[in-house]
Design an enzyme around this catalytic site. Structure first.
Site, mmCIF file in Angstrom:
data_model
loop_
_atom_site.group_PDB
_atom_site.id
_atom_site.type_symbol
_atom_site.label_atom_id
_atom_site.label_comp_id
_atom_site.label_asym_id
_atom_site.label_seq_id
_atom_site.Cartn_x
_atom_site.Cartn_y
_atom_site.Cartn_z
ATOM 1 N N ASP A 1 0.848 -1.184 0.000
ATOM 2 C CA ASP A 1 0.000 0.000 0.000
ATOM 3 C C ASP A 1 0.891 1.244 0.000
ATOM 4 O O ASP A 1 2.098 1.156 0.151
ATOM 5 C CB ASP A 1 -0.972 -0.020 1.167
ATOM 6 C CG ASP A 1 -0.290 -0.035 2.520
ATOM 7 O OD1 ASP A 1 0.917 0.259 2.591
ATOM 8 O OD2 ASP A 1 -0.961 -0.353 3.508
ATOM 9 N N GLY B 1 -0.536 6.140 2.704
ATOM 10 C CA GLY B 1 -1.413 7.284 2.957
ATOM 11 C C GLY B 1 -2.445 7.036 4.037
ATOM 12 O O GLY B 1 -2.661 7.872 4.920
ATOM 13 N N TYR B 2 -3.086 5.876 3.988
ATOM 14 C CA TYR B 2 -4.152 5.590 4.958
ATOM 15 C C TYR B 2 -3.604 5.543 6.376
ATOM 16 O O TYR B 2 -4.205 6.077 7.308
ATOM 17 C CB TYR B 2 -4.835 4.268 4.606
ATOM 18 C CG TYR B 2 -5.907 3.872 5.600
ATOM 19 C CD1 TYR B 2 -7.160 4.489 5.568
ATOM 20 C CD2 TYR B 2 -5.667 2.922 6.592
ATOM 21 C CE1 TYR B 2 -8.146 4.151 6.489
ATOM 22 C CE2 TYR B 2 -6.638 2.577 7.514
ATOM 23 C CZ TYR B 2 -7.874 3.193 7.451
ATOM 24 O OH TYR B 2 -8.842 2.864 8.370
ATOM 25 N N ASP C 1 -7.914 -7.354 0.503
ATOM 26 C CA ASP C 1 -6.979 -7.566 1.607
ATOM 27 C C ASP C 1 -7.672 -7.159 2.886
ATOM 28 O O ASP C 1 -8.550 -6.299 2.876
ATOM 29 C CB ASP C 1 -5.704 -6.726 1.439
ATOM 30 C CG ASP C 1 -5.931 -5.285 1.887
ATOM 31 O OD1 ASP C 1 -5.577 -4.939 3.035
ATOM 32 O OD2 ASP C 1 -6.493 -4.495 1.098
ATOM 33 N N CYS D 1 -13.593 -27.682 6.656
ATOM 34 C CA CYS D 1 -12.312 -27.028 6.375
ATOM 35 C C CYS D 1 -11.212 -28.069 6.206
ATOM 36 O O CYS D 1 -11.157 -29.056 6.939
ATOM 37 C CB CYS D 1 -11.960 -26.056 7.498
ATOM 38 S SG CYS D 1 -10.367 -25.222 7.274
ATOM 39 N N CYS E 1 -7.872 -27.393 6.433
ATOM 40 C CA CYS E 1 -6.582 -26.930 6.957
ATOM 41 C C CYS E 1 -6.017 -27.897 7.990
ATOM 42 O O CYS E 1 -6.737 -28.746 8.537
ATOM 43 C CB CYS E 1 -6.716 -25.523 7.549
ATOM 44 S SG CYS E 1 -7.416 -25.453 9.217
ATOM 45 N N CYS F 1 -7.753 -27.845 11.522
ATOM 46 C CA CYS F 1 -9.011 -28.588 11.621
ATOM 47 C C CYS F 1 -8.775 -30.090 11.513
ATOM 48 O O CYS F 1 -9.533 -30.887 12.078
ATOM 49 C CB CYS F 1 -9.979 -28.121 10.533
ATOM 50 S SG CYS F 1 -10.658 -26.483 10.859
ATOM 51 N N HIS G 1 -5.896 -21.389 10.540
ATOM 52 C CA HIS G 1 -7.233 -21.802 10.106
ATOM 53 C C HIS G 1 -7.951 -20.663 9.372
ATOM 54 O O HIS G 1 -8.531 -20.871 8.305
ATOM 55 C CB HIS G 1 -8.096 -22.259 11.286
ATOM 56 C CG HIS G 1 -9.553 -22.274 10.942
ATOM 57 N ND1 HIS G 1 -10.128 -23.268 10.189
ATOM 58 C CD2 HIS G 1 -10.540 -21.354 11.188
ATOM 59 C CE1 HIS G 1 -11.408 -22.980 9.993
ATOM 60 N NE2 HIS G 1 -11.680 -21.831 10.588
#
Length: 377
Positions: A93, A96-97, A271, A309, A311, A314, A340
């Protein structure tokens, strides 16, 4: 020669689309979710574990990295990819934010933003040119133009003036990026649409960005407190104002149901810190909605976090064990929960890509909302 940047749309289903962004460091499947590696790390995860979840690209943060360890130091150490051992694309990025949201002492002018570090109070100046230089020193693959992000509840004339200045900064960002020599030849630059919730201002912003010309276009200024209904109302028109043949990136979004609703409206990239931050705080995202592992009802629950799931968390650990880790504030709890959540987000993106490719996205979205939000039949 390997492609610098290309975007191929493979299938459409309504406004939703699935495709591939091709870059020198690898392909990015869209719709794509980018885990946030703010300070050169996705918190509580090793880079190789992030990749294993299915992530094609991660996000790095210009503001945080320029303050610590410093962009010049990262460049001296071989660039951000080598520094953090992530050898696929990185989007950075513009900074700025964070300047607007994290720095109490800041002075905004046409030139840029003068601010004091939230770490040690040291003074810095961030301009479109300096933002491009920092992202070049980091070795970013997708560079974001420098912009200002006003709150959506500001008066319309303030939002309009801010948007116009961001468009002038976008042109300076384009010029600064193009002056970057070898980096500009292998990386991409995205412009950022502003205009808060106002359709007319968004259209002006989109037209100005298109005139400048960018590799991709971000929708900025949303997910800053306006609520999902207002965000979706803006996404009903904002993506369509941007070039159809370029990736559209909704910055800082969001919850799983935000992602599904935004993909429905034509967004390609996302994101958000939510999956990692929630994981560290004991919240898991599942196909049946979020659950809080701090709750006592999980103390003897031997089921996995989510039976759907795939992963490692899990497949290996029970809710009871994760409840124990979270309640005990053990580091492993944050690691397993984050793994996860990031994996769940990547599985959600893959499910959306599959549904779009097979022409059944509306049914997928309806089923998702039924299970996740308890809506519908």
């Amino acid at each position: 020669m390997t492609t610098r940047f290309a975007f191929d749309i493979h299938a459409r289903d309504g406004a939703a689309r699935t495709g591939t962004i091709s870059m020198m460091r690898g392909d990015i499947r869209t719709p794509a979710f980018m885990p946030v590696g703010t300070a050169a790390t996705v918190k509580a995860m090793k880079p190789e574990t992030v990749r294993k979840t299915g992530a094609d690209i991660i996000l790095g943060n210009t503001y945080h990295l320029m303050l610590r360890p410093g962009a010049e130091r990262v460049a001296k150490l071989g660039g951000l990819h080598k520094f953090m051992n992530w050898h696929r694309p990185i989007l950075t990025d513009s900074g700025g934010y964070q300047v607007m949201s994290l720095s109490d002492l800041r002075k905004l002018t046409e030139k840029g933003v003068e601010f004091r570090s939230h770490i040690d109070g040291s003074k810095h100046m961030l301009t479109p040119e300096r933002s491009m230089e920092i992202q070049r020193l980091l070795g970013s693959d997708i560079v974001m133009a420098f912009d200002e992000c006003p709150r959506a509840d500001r008066p319309r004339d303030e939002i309009a003036a801010s948007m116009e200045m961001s468009m002038r900064w976008a042109k300076r960002s384009r010029d600064g990026f193009d002056a970057g020599g070898e980096h500009a030849e292998r990386s991409a630059l995205f412009g950022i649409q502003q205009g808060a919730l106002d359709e007319e201002l968004r259209k002006i912003s989109a037209d100005k960005l298109t005139d400048i010309g960018f590799d991709g276009y971000a929708i900025g200024g949303l997910a800053v407190g306006e609520g999902q209904e207002a965000m979706f109302a803006t996404l009903d028109f904002a993506p369509g104002q941007l070039p159809e043949d370029r990736p559209r990136y909704l910055m800082g979004v969001g919850k799983p149901d935000d992602l599904v609703g935004a993909v429905e409206r034509g967004v390609d990239m996302f994101d958000c810190v939510l999956p990692s931050r929630s994981g560290r705080n004991g919240q898991a995202f599942t196909w049946n909605g979020p659950i809080n592992l701090r709750n006592a009802r999980f103390a003897e629950d031997q089921e996995p976090l989510d039976s759907r799931c795939k992963c490692d968390t899990c497949g290996t650990y029970s809710r009871a064990y994760l409840h124990h880790l979270v309640k005990s504030q053990e580091i492993l709890g944050a690691m397993l929960m984050t793994e996860h959540n990031i994996a769940f987000y990547q599985q959600l993106m893959q499910a959306m890509r599959d549904a779009i490719g097979e022409g059944r996205f509306a049914a997928f979205a309806a089923d998702f909302r039924r299970d996740y939000l308890g809506q519908g039949d």
